[in-house]
Design an enzyme around this catalytic site. Structure first.
Site, PDB file in Angstrom:
ATOM      1  N   HIS A  95      62.196   6.749  97.432  1.00  0.00           N
ATOM      2  CA  HIS A  95      62.086   7.627  96.270  1.00  0.00           C
ATOM      3  C   HIS A  95      61.365   6.921  95.134  1.00  0.00           C
ATOM      4  CE1 HIS A  95      62.893  10.682  93.347  1.00  0.00           C
ATOM      5  NE2 HIS A  95      63.586   9.859  92.585  1.00  0.00           N
TER       6      HIS A  95
ATOM      7  N   CYS B  52      58.441  13.828  95.198  1.00  0.00           N
ATOM      8  CA  CYS B  52      58.656  12.824  94.152  1.00  0.00           C
ATOM      9  C   CYS B  52      57.415  12.031  93.797  1.00  0.00           C
ATOM     10  CB  CYS B  52      59.805  11.899  94.523  1.00  0.00           C
ATOM     11  SG  CYS B  52      59.480  10.747  95.883  1.00  0.00           S
TER      12      CYS B  52
ATOM     13  N   ASP C  50      62.723  10.800  85.603  1.00  0.00           N
ATOM     14  CA  ASP C  50      62.506  11.182  86.998  1.00  0.00           C
ATOM     15  C   ASP C  50      62.396  12.703  87.092  1.00  0.00           C
ATOM     16  OD1 ASP C  50      62.453  11.525  89.728  1.00  0.00           O
ATOM     17  OD2 ASP C  50      64.329  10.460  90.117  1.00  0.00           O
TER      18      ASP C  50
END
Length: 282
Positions: A117, A78, A134
């Site tokens: 995250h 991420c 995202d």
């Protein structure tokens, strides 16, 4: 006469857009935001092989360009994906806020999960609503296209179904939760991650990136965790298990139980060249 010094920036928008196959407009509007987001996800896989090899991946833009863009047949997780994507959005004219979120899939209490995250809020000129973007959530419940930060509205993003809800918590800022509808006829909403709109900085991600990559209790340091979009669904490797989920919810599973087979699966099905020296079967 003084010598000429050529300066370069670590982010090359042309190279990035070529890597993801984007040939559309380059302007900061909602259509471009959605299109570039989806193109990134289709082109660059999610993977944790640096962490599996015992190192925290670099978040420097020059290193991300080398690893994810310039032909090394690698992906990232991420912090890598969303750091790179944020730079692309800013180069296209969007304003971006970098966030952190608690991954709450399967959690009974959201507060039990740390903020590990990275996600983004992108602002489209002329639109009062920021968009949750995202490209780095390594799960089948991930967004395929950005969605407006609007509560209790169902969004259909490139075939997946999501919604954002607000939940009470002890902090001064609103807590938002991204929920995904599980594939298949029986469906059902499942919380993916929870976040506030508090902005985070590069130094914050350096700390959490190191923790997630090197902590021996982190799942990313213990087993391969790889995913990519396919033409008709989602392909996921967790440990030695390969799971293919079709758009209609059909799921097939198999195992890759030896090192050579695992490397073949990564190369042929995920488009990833596993680094030498990283042991994939634990």
């Amino acid at each position: 006469m003084p010598s000429t010094v050529r300066t370069t920036t670590p982010f090359d928008l042309d190279a990035y857009l070529d890597r993801i196959g984007w040939e559309g407009e380059r302007r900061p509007d909602a259509a471009v935001l959605r299109g570039v987001h989806l193109a990134h996800l289709r082109a660059i896989p999610f993977e944790n092989l640096d962490a599996l090899g015992g190192t925290a991946p670099s978040l420097a833009l020059s290193d991300l360009m080398d690893k994810l863009v310039h032909g090394r047949r690698r992906g990232g997780y991420c912090y890598e994906h969303n750091t790179l994507f944020a730079a692309a959005l800013e180069a296209l004219g969007f304003r971006v806020t970098r966030l952190t979120a608690r991954v709450v899939v399967g959690a009974e209490r959201f507060e039990d999960r740390p903020r590990t995250h990275m996600a983004l809020l992108a602002e489209v000129p002329g639109d009062p609503r920021p968009y949750l973007a995202d490209v780095g959530f390594g799960a089948i419940g991930s967004l395929l296209e950005p969605v407006p930060l609007t509560a209790d509205t169902e969004f259909h993003d490139a075939g997946r179904r999501h919604r954002l809800v607000r939940v009470p918590h002890r902090g001064p800022l609103e807590m938002w939760v991204l929920e995904a509808c599980r594939p298949g006829a029986d469906g059902g909403w499942e919380a993916q991650y929870a976040f506030t709109r508090e902005p985070f900085e590069e130094s914050d991600y350096e700390v959490v990136n190191w923790h997630v990559a090197t902590n021996p209790r982190s799942p990313f340091s213990r087993r391969p965790y790889v995913q990519r979009l396919t033409q008709d669904g989602h392909l996921f490797l967790d440990g030695d298990r390969v799971t293919a989920t079709r758009a209609d919810g059909t799921v097939t599973e198999r195992k890759a139980t030896v090192e050579a087979e695992m490397r073949r699966v990564l190369a042929e099905e995920f488009g990833i060249e596993a680094p030498e020296g990283v042991r994939l079967i634990r």
